[in-house]
Every structure is written in C-alpha cells, then in structure tokens.
Design a protein around this motif. Structure first.
Motif, PDB file in Angstrom:
ATOM      1  N   GLY A 233     -12.174 -16.310  55.493  1.00  0.00           N
ATOM      2  CA  GLY A 233     -13.086 -17.350  55.041  1.00  0.00           C
ATOM      3  C   GLY A 233     -14.366 -17.481  55.841  1.00  0.00           C
ATOM      4  O   GLY A 233     -15.092 -18.472  55.704  1.00  0.00           O
ATOM      5  N   ASP A 238     -22.958 -20.578  50.851  1.00  0.00           N
ATOM      6  CA  ASP A 238     -22.197 -21.518  50.035  1.00  0.00           C
ATOM      7  C   ASP A 238     -21.737 -20.856  48.735  1.00  0.00           C
ATOM      8  O   ASP A 238     -20.652 -21.154  48.229  1.00  0.00           O
ATOM      9  CB  ASP A 238     -23.054 -22.749  49.713  1.00  0.00           C
ATOM     10  N   TYR A 239     -22.571 -19.978  48.191  1.00  0.00           N
ATOM     11  CA  TYR A 239     -22.216 -19.302  46.940  1.00  0.00           C
ATOM     12  C   TYR A 239     -20.958 -18.465  47.113  1.00  0.00           C
ATOM     13  O   TYR A 239     -20.041 -18.522  46.274  1.00  0.00           O
ATOM     14  CB  TYR A 239     -23.379 -18.430  46.482  1.00  0.00           C
ATOM     15  N   THR A 240     -20.879 -17.698  48.203  1.00  0.00           N
ATOM     16  CA  THR A 240     -19.696 -16.871  48.437  1.00  0.00           C
ATOM     17  C   THR A 240     -18.483 -17.741  48.710  1.00  0.00           C
ATOM     18  O   THR A 240     -17.373 -17.443  48.253  1.00  0.00           O
ATOM     19  CB  THR A 240     -19.936 -15.904  49.604  1.00  0.00           C
ATOM     20  N   ARG A 241     -18.679 -18.842  49.432  1.00  0.00           N
ATOM     21  CA  ARG A 241     -17.558 -19.766  49.671  1.00  0.00           C
ATOM     22  C   ARG A 241     -17.072 -20.370  48.359  1.00  0.00           C
ATOM     23  O   ARG A 241     -15.861 -20.557  48.163  1.00  0.00           O
ATOM     24  CB  ARG A 241     -17.986 -20.869  50.651  1.00  0.00           C
ATOM     25  N   ALA A 242     -17.996 -20.654  47.439  1.00  0.00           N
ATOM     26  CA  ALA A 242     -17.599 -21.189  46.137  1.00  0.00           C
ATOM     27  C   ALA A 242     -16.813 -20.150  45.345  1.00  0.00           C
ATOM     28  O   ALA A 242     -15.839 -20.499  44.649  1.00  0.00           O
ATOM     29  CB  ALA A 242     -18.835 -21.622  45.358  1.00  0.00           C
ATOM     30  N   LEU A 244     -14.912 -17.835  46.658  1.00  0.00           N
ATOM     31  CA  LEU A 244     -13.590 -17.798  47.281  1.00  0.00           C
ATOM     32  C   LEU A 244     -12.742 -18.972  46.817  1.00  0.00           C
ATOM     33  O   LEU A 244     -11.555 -18.810  46.513  1.00  0.00           O
ATOM     34  CB  LEU A 244     -13.737 -17.832  48.805  1.00  0.00           C
ATOM     35  N   ALA A 245     -13.336 -20.150  46.772  1.00  0.00           N
ATOM     36  CA  ALA A 245     -12.587 -21.333  46.333  1.00  0.00           C
ATOM     37  C   ALA A 245     -12.144 -21.186  44.888  1.00  0.00           C
ATOM     38  O   ALA A 245     -11.014 -21.547  44.523  1.00  0.00           O
ATOM     39  CB  ALA A 245     -13.453 -22.582  46.505  1.00  0.00           C
ATOM     40  N   ALA A 246     -13.014 -20.623  44.041  1.00  0.00           N
ATOM     41  CA  ALA A 246     -12.672 -20.450  42.626  1.00  0.00           C
ATOM     42  C   ALA A 246     -11.567 -19.429  42.435  1.00  0.00           C
ATOM     43  O   ALA A 246     -10.775 -19.519  41.497  1.00  0.00           O
ATOM     44  CB  ALA A 246     -13.914 -20.032  41.846  1.00  0.00           C
ATOM     45  N   SER A 247     -11.488 -18.438  43.346  1.00  0.00           N
ATOM     46  CA  SER A 247     -10.471 -17.397  43.210  1.00  0.00           C
ATOM     47  C   SER A 247      -9.087 -17.911  43.577  1.00  0.00           C
ATOM     48  O   SER A 247      -8.082 -17.316  43.193  1.00  0.00           O
ATOM     49  CB  SER A 247     -10.816 -16.193  44.099  1.00  0.00           C
ATOM     50  N   GLY A 248      -9.020 -18.997  44.354  1.00  0.00           N
ATOM     51  CA  GLY A 248      -7.730 -19.574  44.716  1.00  0.00           C
ATOM     52  C   GLY A 248      -6.933 -18.731  45.692  1.00  0.00           C
ATOM     53  O   GLY A 248      -5.721 -18.865  45.799  1.00  0.00           O
ATOM     54  N   GLY A 249      -7.620 -17.833  46.421  1.00  0.00           N
ATOM     55  CA  GLY A 249      -6.922 -16.973  47.379  1.00  0.00           C
ATOM     56  C   GLY A 249      -6.399 -15.724  46.729  1.00  0.00           C
ATOM     57  O   GLY A 249      -6.366 -15.595  45.509  1.00  0.00           O
TER      58      GLY A 249
END
Length: 266
Positions: A233, A238-242, A244-249
């Motif tokens: 992580g 912020d875009y890449t973090r979003a 990652l969050a959307a992928s759910g891991g």
C-alpha cells in the motif's frame, strides 16, 4: 548499463481534428529492459491498450519517439520489428481465424517470415503451451477459451520474439483458467528470457506477472511504482490508492509446472 529493449519517449496519440481532437496518449515515456515485465494499469479509457497499439504502429504517433534495442523504429514497422515484438490480444474468441485450423494459424507467421521446418516448430510451440500435436488440426470452435488463448500465445512465441505485448490476456476467461494462463506466461517468460508489457485493469493480474508498473489516467502517466508497493500500500498518488481500495485486495497465485511439462488443457 544495458541498452533497453524498448525505449519510448514522450509518446502522444491523438484522434480527430480541431475541437474534436482527443488525446488518447499525452507525453508517455518508459523503458523496458531485457527479461523485464512491465505493467500498464488504469481505468477503462486511460490509454493502456493505446500504448500497445502505438508500439506496433496500429495507432499512429502524433509525437514522441520509439526505439527497439537502441535503434529508432520507423513508420511503417519493418519485418524485423515483428520478429522481435509480438502481441497477444484480449479476446481469444476473436483473435483466431474461425476457418483456419490450429496448424494453419501457427504456420502463417512462419510463412510470412520465411522460417523453415514449420512442422517441427508448430509441434514444439504446442508443447510449450501445454497442448499436444493432436490439437494441430482442430478449429477454434472446437477449443475452450483457455485452449484458444494458449494457441494465441503459441502463435506469438513461435517466432521467438524478445518482447511480448499482452493486452488483457485473461479478462475473457474464467477465474480458474485465468490463473493457469498467468502461470503459463510466467513460466514461458522464465524459460525463454522474454520481456512483457502487460495491460490490465486487474491489479492482481499485474502484481502476479510484473515487477514494475505504470499507472495511466486519461492518457497521462500518473505514477510509476512496483508490485511490492501495491502489496504493502505504499503507492504515491490518491488515484492509485483509490484503485487499490476499489480492487479490495488481492492474493498472488503460486507458479505451476514448467511450460514443457503437461498442463491441464482448459
């Protein structure tokens, strides 16, 4: 320092004219080292597939430069470019000629490039992707989705390229078959010293095959990062973090047997 296999500088691709001009790619730069696997990720319409099309000449460059092995790549592409660079497309149902047998599909690039001993090369290519000689005279409609994508991979590798461009190679397949194809690609890369450029919106797929990643948004590079940074992580934007969050891991799938060993024919 070794010469990059591919060196792309300030690539731009624009479609349309005047006020209707759309910048599909805007000032995108990257390199690909021998044996490296580079991932291109981003939402739909971010320009991922356009990068591959720009490399192969399917999308004409509006600006920038491209080198292969330190030598400028001309437009149109010459025959030696396609000996060194091959592509596997997203949809195995659409990328194979429906009225050609597997034998004809694999023989075509050999005939175009005037490579001898076609029968030997075809049998070897089928075995490398986990299919036997019995598949030579089948038609695409007689194959499953996974088998078709194996044929598409065999077609790309039969010329022994240095670089393989992978445009969402597993997105049209079932989840269990996706894992098998990814493991096959990983094994083939290791066995033949291939370099990959992989396009995907699926971060799990990219982290499975790629050490280094480029994040695209609206045709521009947002971030260059690593698979390790995705896992822990530690990405920068912020875009890449979003994303990652959307992928759910995700969970990395372990490797399978070497490509020369029999694989389950899915």
């Amino acid at each position: 320092m070794a010469t990059p296999l591919i060196e792309a500088r300030n690539l731009s691709v624009r479609f349309g004219v005047g006020r209707l001009t759309v910048a599909a790619l805007d000032d995108v730069s990257f390199t690909l080292a021998p044996g490296e696997s580079l991932g291109l990720v981003g939402e739909s319409g971010s320009g991922k597939s356009t990068v591959l099309r720009a490399l192969t000449g399917l999308a004409p460059l509006s600006g920038g430069s491209l080198k292969l092995g330190g030598v400028a790549v001309p437009t149109p592409r010459r025959m030696n470019f396609f000996t060194a660079v091959q592509m596997v497309f997203q949809d195995p149902y659409a990328s194979l000629h429906p009225r050609h047998t597997v034998d004809q599909i694999l023989a075509e690039p050999l005939a175009i490039h005037r490579i001898p001993h076609a029968e030997t090369r075809i049998v070897a290519a089928l075995r490398e992707v986990g299919l036997g000689p019995s598949y030579r005279f089948r038609y695409p409609h007689q194959l499953s989705g996974g088998q078709r994508q194996r044929i598409a991979i065999a077609r790309a590798l039969i010329l022994r390229p240095k670089v393989v461009l992978l445009d969402e190679p597993t997105s049209a397949l079932d989840a269990s078959v996706q894992a098998e194809i990814l493991n096959l690609l990983e094994d083939l890369r290791r066995a033949f010293g291939l370099a990959y450029i992989l396009v995907s919106h699926d971060l799990a797929v990219v982290a499975h095959l790629c050490e280094r990643l480029i994040v695209l948004r609206q045709g521009r590079m947002i971030e260059e990062t690593t698979a390790g940074a995705l896992r822990d992580g530690s990405v920068k934007t912020d875009y890449t973090r979003a994303m990652l969050a959307a992928s759910g891991g995700f969970t990395r799938v372990g490797p399978t047997a070497p490509p020369t060993a029999p694989l389950r024919n899915t």
